[in-house]
Design a protein around this motif. Structure first.
Motif, PDB file in Angstrom:
ATOM      1  N   SER A 173      -2.523 -11.544  -0.345  1.00  0.00           N
ATOM      2  CA  SER A 173      -1.649 -12.555  -0.931  1.00  0.00           C
ATOM      3  C   SER A 173      -1.780 -12.562  -2.455  1.00  0.00           C
ATOM      4  O   SER A 173      -0.792 -12.669  -3.172  1.00  0.00           O
ATOM      5  N   GLY A 174      -3.010 -12.406  -2.932  1.00  0.00           N
ATOM      6  CA  GLY A 174      -3.232 -12.321  -4.377  1.00  0.00           C
ATOM      7  C   GLY A 174      -2.577 -11.090  -4.974  1.00  0.00           C
ATOM      8  O   GLY A 174      -2.012 -11.143  -6.064  1.00  0.00           O
ATOM      9  N   GLN A 175      -2.621  -9.974  -4.269  1.00  0.00           N
ATOM     10  CA  GLN A 175      -1.983  -8.747  -4.742  1.00  0.00           C
ATOM     11  C   GLN A 175      -0.467  -8.900  -4.767  1.00  0.00           C
ATOM     12  O   GLN A 175       0.184  -8.494  -5.716  1.00  0.00           O
ATOM     13  N   LEU A 176       0.093  -9.477  -3.707  1.00  0.00           N
ATOM     14  CA  LEU A 176       1.538  -9.664  -3.632  1.00  0.00           C
ATOM     15  C   LEU A 176       2.021 -10.636  -4.700  1.00  0.00           C
ATOM     16  O   LEU A 176       3.069 -10.445  -5.291  1.00  0.00           O
ATOM     17  N   SER A 177       1.226 -11.669  -4.996  1.00  0.00           N
ATOM     18  CA  SER A 177       1.599 -12.637  -6.025  1.00  0.00           C
ATOM     19  C   SER A 177       1.708 -11.967  -7.383  1.00  0.00           C
ATOM     20  O   SER A 177       2.592 -12.266  -8.179  1.00  0.00           O
ATOM     21  N   ARG A 178       0.819 -11.051  -7.663  1.00  0.00           N
ATOM     22  CA  ARG A 178       0.843 -10.354  -8.945  1.00  0.00           C
ATOM     23  C   ARG A 178       2.053  -9.436  -9.057  1.00  0.00           C
ATOM     24  O   ARG A 178       2.499  -9.099 -10.126  1.00  0.00           O
ATOM     25  N   SER A 179       2.624  -9.028  -7.923  1.00  0.00           N
ATOM     26  CA  SER A 179       3.774  -8.137  -7.979  1.00  0.00           C
ATOM     27  C   SER A 179       5.090  -8.907  -7.915  1.00  0.00           C
ATOM     28  O   SER A 179       6.154  -8.322  -7.751  1.00  0.00           O
ATOM     29  N   GLY A 180       5.021 -10.238  -8.026  1.00  0.00           N
ATOM     30  CA  GLY A 180       6.249 -11.032  -8.055  1.00  0.00           C
ATOM     31  C   GLY A 180       6.620 -11.640  -6.710  1.00  0.00           C
ATOM     32  O   GLY A 180       7.688 -12.201  -6.557  1.00  0.00           O
ATOM     33  N   TRP A 181       5.749 -11.569  -5.720  1.00  0.00           N
ATOM     34  CA  TRP A 181       6.003 -12.170  -4.429  1.00  0.00           C
ATOM     35  C   TRP A 181       5.125 -13.389  -4.298  1.00  0.00           C
ATOM     36  O   TRP A 181       4.002 -13.378  -4.774  1.00  0.00           O
ATOM     37  N   PRO A 182       5.504 -14.441  -3.660  1.00  0.00           N
ATOM     38  CA  PRO A 182       6.848 -14.665  -3.133  1.00  0.00           C
ATOM     39  C   PRO A 182       7.836 -14.936  -4.243  1.00  0.00           C
ATOM     40  O   PRO A 182       7.433 -15.205  -5.378  1.00  0.00           O
TER      41      PRO A 182
ATOM     42  N   ASN B 126       0.825  -1.223   0.000  1.00  0.00           N
ATOM     43  CA  ASN B 126       0.000   0.000   0.000  1.00  0.00           C
ATOM     44  C   ASN B 126       0.853   1.266   0.000  1.00  0.00           C
ATOM     45  O   ASN B 126       0.533   2.242   0.667  1.00  0.00           O
ATOM     46  N   GLY B 127       1.977   1.224  -0.700  1.00  0.00           N
ATOM     47  CA  GLY B 127       2.813   2.403  -0.860  1.00  0.00           C
ATOM     48  C   GLY B 127       3.768   2.695   0.280  1.00  0.00           C
ATOM     49  O   GLY B 127       4.428   3.730   0.285  1.00  0.00           O
ATOM     50  N   GLY B 128       3.856   1.812   1.264  1.00  0.00           N
ATOM     51  CA  GLY B 128       4.753   2.052   2.392  1.00  0.00           C
ATOM     52  C   GLY B 128       5.449   0.777   2.826  1.00  0.00           C
ATOM     53  O   GLY B 128       5.123  -0.316   2.369  1.00  0.00           O
ATOM     54  N   PRO B 129       6.410   0.896   3.735  1.00  0.00           N
ATOM     55  CA  PRO B 129       7.147  -0.280   4.186  1.00  0.00           C
ATOM     56  C   PRO B 129       6.269  -1.172   5.069  1.00  0.00           C
ATOM     57  O   PRO B 129       5.405  -0.677   5.804  1.00  0.00           O
TER      58      PRO B 129
ATOM     59  N   ARG C 245      10.847   8.212  11.708  1.00  0.00           N
ATOM     60  CA  ARG C 245      10.509   7.390  12.883  1.00  0.00           C
ATOM     61  C   ARG C 245       9.157   6.736  12.675  1.00  0.00           C
ATOM     62  O   ARG C 245       8.264   7.316  12.043  1.00  0.00           O
ATOM     63  N   ILE C 246       8.993   5.557  13.219  1.00  0.00           N
ATOM     64  CA  ILE C 246       7.713   4.871  13.123  1.00  0.00           C
ATOM     65  C   ILE C 246       6.726   5.555  14.057  1.00  0.00           C
ATOM     66  O   ILE C 246       6.950   5.654  15.255  1.00  0.00           O
ATOM     67  N   ARG C 247       5.643   6.021  13.465  1.00  0.00           N
ATOM     68  CA  ARG C 247       4.623   6.713  14.243  1.00  0.00           C
ATOM     69  C   ARG C 247       3.431   5.805  14.529  1.00  0.00           C
ATOM     70  O   ARG C 247       2.720   5.977  15.512  1.00  0.00           O
ATOM     71  N   GLY C 248       3.198   4.854  13.648  1.00  0.00           N
ATOM     72  CA  GLY C 248       2.059   3.961  13.837  1.00  0.00           C
ATOM     73  C   GLY C 248       2.268   2.654  13.110  1.00  0.00           C
ATOM     74  O   GLY C 248       3.097   2.551  12.199  1.00  0.00           O
ATOM     75  N   LEU C 249       1.544   1.641  13.533  1.00  0.00           N
ATOM     76  CA  LEU C 249       1.583   0.316  12.910  1.00  0.00           C
ATOM     77  C   LEU C 249       0.174  -0.069  12.498  1.00  0.00           C
ATOM     78  O   LEU C 249      -0.786   0.215  13.209  1.00  0.00           O
ATOM     79  N   ARG C 250       0.074  -0.737  11.382  1.00  0.00           N
ATOM     80  CA  ARG C 250      -1.202  -1.277  10.917  1.00  0.00           C
ATOM     81  C   ARG C 250      -0.991  -2.781  10.759  1.00  0.00           C
ATOM     82  O   ARG C 250      -0.225  -3.217   9.908  1.00  0.00           O
ATOM     83  N   ALA C 251      -1.653  -3.557  11.576  1.00  0.00           N
ATOM     84  CA  ALA C 251      -1.502  -5.012  11.544  1.00  0.00           C
ATOM     85  C   ALA C 251      -2.685  -5.635  10.817  1.00  0.00           C
ATOM     86  O   ALA C 251      -3.834  -5.253  11.041  1.00  0.00           O
ATOM     87  N   VAL C 252      -2.387  -6.598   9.944  1.00  0.00           N
ATOM     88  CA  VAL C 252      -3.430  -7.344   9.244  1.00  0.00           C
ATOM     89  C   VAL C 252      -3.243  -8.817   9.578  1.00  0.00           C
ATOM     90  O   VAL C 252      -2.182  -9.388   9.318  1.00  0.00           O
TER      91      VAL C 252
ATOM     92  N   GLY D  48       0.802 -12.845   8.289  1.00  0.00           N
ATOM     93  CA  GLY D  48       0.456 -11.533   8.811  1.00  0.00           C
ATOM     94  C   GLY D  48       1.255 -10.447   8.131  1.00  0.00           C
ATOM     95  O   GLY D  48       2.301 -10.711   7.540  1.00  0.00           O
ATOM     96  N   VAL D  49       0.734  -9.234   8.192  1.00  0.00           N
ATOM     97  CA  VAL D  49       1.405  -8.077   7.601  1.00  0.00           C
ATOM     98  C   VAL D  49       1.358  -6.937   8.615  1.00  0.00           C
ATOM     99  O   VAL D  49       0.327  -6.674   9.220  1.00  0.00           O
ATOM    100  N   LEU D  50       2.507  -6.307   8.815  1.00  0.00           N
ATOM    101  CA  LEU D  50       2.608  -5.133   9.676  1.00  0.00           C
ATOM    102  C   LEU D  50       3.048  -3.960   8.811  1.00  0.00           C
ATOM    103  O   LEU D  50       4.173  -3.938   8.322  1.00  0.00           O
ATOM    104  N   GLY D  51       2.155  -3.015   8.595  1.00  0.00           N
ATOM    105  CA  GLY D  51       2.489  -1.823   7.832  1.00  0.00           C
ATOM    106  C   GLY D  51       2.913  -0.715   8.771  1.00  0.00           C
ATOM    107  O   GLY D  51       2.428  -0.623   9.903  1.00  0.00           O
ATOM    108  N   PHE D  52       3.829   0.122   8.314  1.00  0.00           N
ATOM    109  CA  PHE D  52       4.380   1.176   9.149  1.00  0.00           C
ATOM    110  C   PHE D  52       3.986   2.542   8.624  1.00  0.00           C
ATOM    111  O   PHE D  52       4.072   2.799   7.430  1.00  0.00           O
TER     112      PHE D  52
END
Length: 83
Positions: free
Chosen positions: A71-80, A29-32, A54-61, A44-48
């Motif tokens: 997972s479907g989105q990541l697969s289309r981008s070459g992951w894993p 989603n455009g961030g680390p 500095r890390i100001r917030g975390l978004r956990a999925v 799981g995914v932890l977005g920063f």
């Protein structure tokens, strides 16, 4: 919850029961984000939210439906790797 050490302990504890977990740092989603897989499946995914370096917030999925979509989105981008 505030403080890097407290947050790190929380997430280390969450992954402790997952068995063999692989971690990658990817752009989501455009961030680390930390992307964790267990047994080849997205665990799981932890977005920063980063402000001024500095890390100001975390978004956990962890919701299985959201992880399946992601997972479907990541697969289309070459992951894993190799997919």
């Amino acid at each position: 919850m505030h403080g890097a050490a407290k947050v790190a302990r929380l997430y280390a504890g969450m992954f402790a029961g997952a068995g063999q977990v692989s971690i990658e740092i990817l752009e989501v989603n455009g961030g680390p984000a930390v992307v964790a897989t267990a047994g080849g499946a997205l665990f799981g995914v932890l977005g920063f939210e980063v402000v001024d370096g500095r890390i100001r917030g975390l978004r956990a999925v962890g919701n299985p439906d959201k992880l399946a979509f992601l997972s479907g989105q990541l697969s289309r981008s070459g992951w894993p790797a190799g997919s």
